[in-house]
Scaffold this active site. Structure first.
Site, PDB file in Angstrom:
ATOM      1  CB  ILE A 161      31.949  18.795 -24.935  1.00  0.00           C
ATOM      2  CG1 ILE A 161      32.242  18.542 -23.456  1.00  0.00           C
ATOM      3  CG2 ILE A 161      30.477  19.176 -25.129  1.00  0.00           C
ATOM      4  CD1 ILE A 161      32.023  19.742 -22.564  1.00  0.00           C
ATOM      5  CG  HIS A 219      34.812  -7.142 -11.619  1.00  0.00           C
ATOM      6  ND1 HIS A 219      33.755  -7.283 -10.752  1.00  0.00           N
ATOM      7  CD2 HIS A 219      34.326  -7.380 -12.862  1.00  0.00           C
ATOM      8  CE1 HIS A 219      32.670  -7.590 -11.434  1.00  0.00           C
ATOM      9  NE2 HIS A 219      32.981  -7.652 -12.718  1.00  0.00           N
ATOM     10  N   GLY A 270      35.660  12.167 -22.174  1.00  0.00           N
ATOM     11  CA  GLY A 270      36.026  12.474 -23.556  1.00  0.00           C
ATOM     12  C   GLY A 270      35.697  13.913 -23.894  1.00  0.00           C
ATOM     13  CG  ASP A 322      28.401  -5.218  -7.796  1.00  0.00           C
ATOM     14  OD1 ASP A 322      27.855  -5.862  -6.883  1.00  0.00           O
ATOM     15  OD2 ASP A 322      28.144  -4.018  -8.029  1.00  0.00           O
ATOM     16  CD  GLN A 378      43.755  23.693 -14.216  1.00  0.00           C
ATOM     17  OE1 GLN A 378      43.311  24.830 -14.036  1.00  0.00           O
ATOM     18  NE2 GLN A 378      43.023  22.718 -14.704  1.00  0.00           N
ATOM     19  CG  ASP A 416      50.102  16.059 -20.944  1.00  0.00           C
ATOM     20  OD1 ASP A 416      50.078  16.717 -21.994  1.00  0.00           O
ATOM     21  OD2 ASP A 416      50.967  15.193 -20.699  1.00  0.00           O
TER      22      ASP A 416
END
Lengths: 411, 493
Positions: free
Chosen positions: B437, B463, B435, B467, B389, B360
């Protein structure tokens, strides 16, 4: 002969009361015969003054144009913060009662004038690599390199009292008082020359509705090697009406006299200013990050750092050059023409051999570049993102990357 | 002049405005449509065509004043116009900036002396302008009853006060037209305001102070502040309400109406490219698969390895482990590291694992990738991540860093969130979003509750060629590597 007195007060009226109690007015002083008593009277008059009271006494022999003054120095070395202080004082302070001298130094930075073109003036690639900041000031003039070996002086006055020559003469006087053997003088281009050939100071000014400021640099011990390399632009084919800088050979005062440091020079200039404005030789330190002292300063600092100000305020210019791209076993000559307005590409023409890139992709590239910032980072992210929706062909990818890398080098 | 002003005030009282008299008395003022007589009275307003007449006439009744370029000082006679802040048709107020001119290293901001509408710009950018010659033509709005300084047009300007005063007979309050307008907009009687300027002139701050006293509103800072040696707070009046305002935001009903305007900006550059990419991504049929990973052991391992990495000068985060584990998983399920061509005819299994890491930045989302993770150690990955970074935050990533990615991991958890629905970045076929921790209670094998470091992962895949079962098995493998880091040793190449 009567001498009239004008009193200027910052906040306190005690001194006025104190002086009213004196039976001897300043008007009577010249008539006192015995010098010792005269001096005692003058001294005691001075002693009873409240420290913040500024006395203006026009001298009998010449009409003094000096009024009250204030000397301030910034504790910050951030070029944006210091430029914001200049803006703040220009916009908010009442300079009728007192003129201001602002002393400041910056960590490595290149400062361009209000109407200049950074691509024409300096090596932006080198600046980015070396992490040297780029700032655009609000006054006119040319490009300068700042580091801690260079001091900046800003003289704030009302618009009517705007006087660049007087300010520079003050600086020369201070230098000569410090080291009488220094050969320094002011030219009519408002530069200060050392030994009649080396430029040690450049000048710029800003005039507003009621106030004005004149600032100048003074080379004490700056890094001349970095200075000459960053102020040399590698960009070819630029055509613009932006104010060009006039290159000059420079020399540090330190080279002339190794005992001189930035601190000594700052102090000498402050002393001369104090003498000329008849105020205490007292330098007030200010912190440009102090929002309570300078309300609104953080907004000004932020604005000076935005891309829209630093690059976007560049007057309209055009880039017309030829890329020599080595591809496989041949060298391609690709003509590029771009018009850049407000730092954004208005018109873009790339003269590629037919079908070197698929036509759809070529037009997509031109369409995306139009309106985009003339900035390497923006262009890199733009072209790499566009590549995601291109056919996945290695040959195509390598051609695309080659063209884009070359184009980015122009920025 | 006195005759005109007396006439005007009496006409106002009568409810009529007669412009035609002005034509006779002020010969220096030009009119565009002098043939329209703007005489009206209240009865005439009933007729619509006369109303129309009134309106057009009112506009043409404004007098056009030529605003001349004032003296710059130091004997300068000509300057270059560098930037216009206004264009023809814009309304300006007194003291608004009109343009920027430059002369010999000095940049000068020219401000307007009048309220009105710009009718003509005499110079274009980069043209030379002359001191004493007209710079712009401003049409002063006559209906507002402003008394312009007609004498200024002839005399050399900038040598006298800019405030209009004492020309309107009978007025005792001294104030500039801008101040008067501000007072009028806020329904303030100038006679009630205490003036602090020269000769008890009412300044803008006085109006604002008056308003502040009435409503306790938060004021803008005093325009004429002073830097106080030695750094004491100024004694200016707004200081007290300002202090309070800093501590507690006071909800007040402001008399000044704030008109927030919508801002429309074109979509350009990088944003345009993102629009294209995301529109293409929309064509991919996504399915999602989410799971929960117990990172307790990994957290411990990282704590042990962090100082070792620091000695080598590298910052070790969790990402190198996640990336390496993903690469090990891709070795078993190479379909996730593939690419489907435009016509969905061919699937290309990519040999290199170039795993992208979403970053970001100020511009938005950029995805540099670590090349050939399949032959890199965890430490190598950490080094490369550090490099990407620092380049990313400096805005100096190169094209090679940003192209050639085959699989992407997005660590949105550093900002927050648990489960997400990531969008696949074409030409890739899969993406994972991690996500944050969290420390949550879980049951161990013995049925006891212990503190576990739990992270959620959300995968999305194409898809058309992948699968659910493949994705689930890949995720389980990845999860097992991270929950039991020692097992990675068995499969490290």
């Amino acid at each position: 002969m009567t001498v009239s007195c004008h009193w200027h007060f910052s906040f306190v009226t005690k001194a006025r009361c104190a002086l009213a109690a004196f039976s001897i007015s300043r008007a009577d002083v010249p008539s006192i015969r015995y010098p010792i008593i005269k001096n005692m009277v003058l001294q005691s008059l001075k002693n009873c003054l409240w420290p913040f009271c500024i006395l203006r006494v026009p001298k009998a022999c010449f009409r003094s144009t000096a009024s009250g003054g204030l000397i301030i120095q910034s504790v910050s070395n951030d070029v944006y913060q210091n430029l914001a202080v200049e803006d703040w004082i220009h916009d908010h302070m009442d300079l009728e009662k007192q003129h201001i001298l602002f002393l400041w130094r910056n960590s490595p930075a290149v400062v361009i004038g209000r109407h200049q073109n950074p691509w024409q003036e300096c090596n932006l690639r080198l600046l980015r690599q070396k992490n040297i900041k780029l700032a655009r000031r609000r006054s006119g003039g040319g490009t300068v390199y700042h580091d801690l070996g260079n001091i900046n002086l800003t003289f704030f006055t009302t618009r009517k009292k705007y006087q660049r020559m007087e300010n520079l003469k003050l600086v020369v006087k201070a230098l000569k008082a410090l080291r009488p053997q220094l050969d320094v003088h002011v030219t009519d281009r408002y530069d200060i020359l050392l030994d009649r050939q080396y430029k040690i100071s450049g000048t710029a000014a800003k005039l507003g509705r009621t106030s004005a400021y004149h600032h100048c640099t003074l080379l004490c011990n700056a890094d001349k090697f970095v200075l000459s390399s960053v102020l040399k632009s590698p960009y070819k084919g630029l055509k613009s009406n932006a104010t060009p800088s006039v290159p000059a050979s420079v020399k540090n005062l330190f080279e002339e006299d190794p005992s001189l440091t930035s601190e000594i020079l700052l102090d000498a200039i402050a002393k001369e200013y104090a003498t000329q404005h008849q105020i205490d030789h007292h330098i007030t330190l200010i912190n440009p990050a102090d929002e309570t002292l300078l309300p609104g300063i953080s907004n000004k600092t932020e604005e000076l750092q935005t891309w829209e100000w630093v690059y976007g305020k560049t007057p309209k210019f055009s880039v017309s050059t030829c890329l020599n791209m080595a591809y496989k076993d041949s060298v391609l000559d690709v003509k590029i023409n771009m018009d850049v307005k407000n730092g954004r590409i208005e018109v873009c023409n790339i003269d590629l051999p037919e079908h070197w890139l698929p036509p759809g992709l070529y037009s997509e590239l031109i369409k995306s570049l139009t309106g985009s910032k003339f900035c390497p980072n923006e262009t890199t992210t733009l072209v790499t993102t566009l590549l995601r929706v291109c056919p996945q062909d290695d040959e195509l990818h390598s051609r695309w990357n080659l063209l884009c890398d070359n184009m980015i080098m122009l920025m | 002049m006195a005759a005109v002003t007396a006439l005007r005030s009496s006409c106002r009282a009568a409810g009529r405005l007669v412009c035609i008299h002005r034509v006779r008395s002020c010969s220096s003022i030009r009119f565009i449509k002098s043939k329209y007589v703007c005489v009206f009275d209240k009865s005439a307003l009933k007729f619509s065509h006369q109303q129309r007449l009134f309106r057009t006439s009112a506009v043409s009744c404004g007098q056009i004043v030529q605003f001349k370029l004032s003296d710059i000082g130091e004997g300068i006679t000509e300057v270059t116009v560098k930037e216009w802040y206004v264009k023809e048709g814009d309304s300006v107020s007194q003291f608004d900036s009109i343009c920027e001119v430059q002369s010999d290293k000095a940049s000068v901001t020219i401000t307007s002396r009048y309220d009105g509408v710009i009718r003509k710009l005499h110079y274009s950018i980069d043209e030379i302008a002359f001191v004493g010659k007209p710079l712009v033509d401003i049409e002063i709005d006559a209906s507002k009853g402003v008394a312009p300084e007609e004498d200024v047009v002839e005399t050399p300007p900038m040598s006298h006060e800019e405030h209009t005063h004492q020309e309107i007979k009978g007025h005792k309050t001294l104030a500039t037209p801008a101040v008067r307008r501000l007072a009028m907009e806020n329904n303030i009687k100038l006679s009630e305001v205490v003036g602090t300027g020269k000769d008890n002139r009412i300044l803008k701050e006085d109006i604002l102070n008056y308003l502040a006293k009435q409503t306790g509103a938060i004021l803008p800072p005093s325009p004429k502040a002073e830097i106080v040696p030695p750094l004491r707070k100024t004694e200016a009046v707004p200081a007290a309400p300002k202090d309070k305002a800093r501590k507690i935001p006071v909800p007040v009903s402001r008399p000044i109406v704030f008109s927030g305007k919508d801002k429309t900006e074109p979509v350009t550059g990088f944003q345009k490219a993102m629009v294209k990419t995301m529109s293409a991504a929309l064509k991919i049929p996504h399915f999602g698969y989410c799971d929960e990973i117990d990172l307790t052991q990994l957290v411990q391992l990282r704590e042990e390895l962090k100082p070792l990495a620091e000695i080598r000068g590298v910052k070790l985060s969790f990402m190198p482990f996640f990336i390496k584990a993903a690469s090990l998983g891709l070795l078993q399920y190479p379909i996730l590291n593939a690419s489907l061509d435009e016509n969905c005819q061919n699937v290309t299994y990519k040999a290199s694992h170039n795993i992208g890491v979403a970053m970001d930045t100020e511009q938005g989302l950029i995805v540099p990738n670590v090349k050939n993770v399949q032959v890199c150690s965890v430490f190598d990955i950490a080094v490369e991540l550090n490099r990407l970074q620092s380049l990313g935050s400096a805005g100096q990533l190169g094209t090679s860093d940003l192209t050639g990615g085959t699989f992407t991991l997005s660590n949105i958890g550093t900002i927050g969130g648990t489960y997400t629905k990531p969008v696949i970045l074409p030409p890739e076929v899969a993406i994972g979003a991690l996500g944050k921790i969290q420390v949550l209670p879980r049951f161990n094998g013995k049925g006891e509750v212990f503190k576990a470091q739990i992270m959620n992962v959300s995968w999305s895949a194409d898809h058309r060629i992948i699968d659910g079962a493949t994705m689930a098995r890949f995720s389980n493998l990845w999860k097992s590597y991270l929950e039991n880091p020692a097992s990675m040793l068995l499969d490290l190449k």
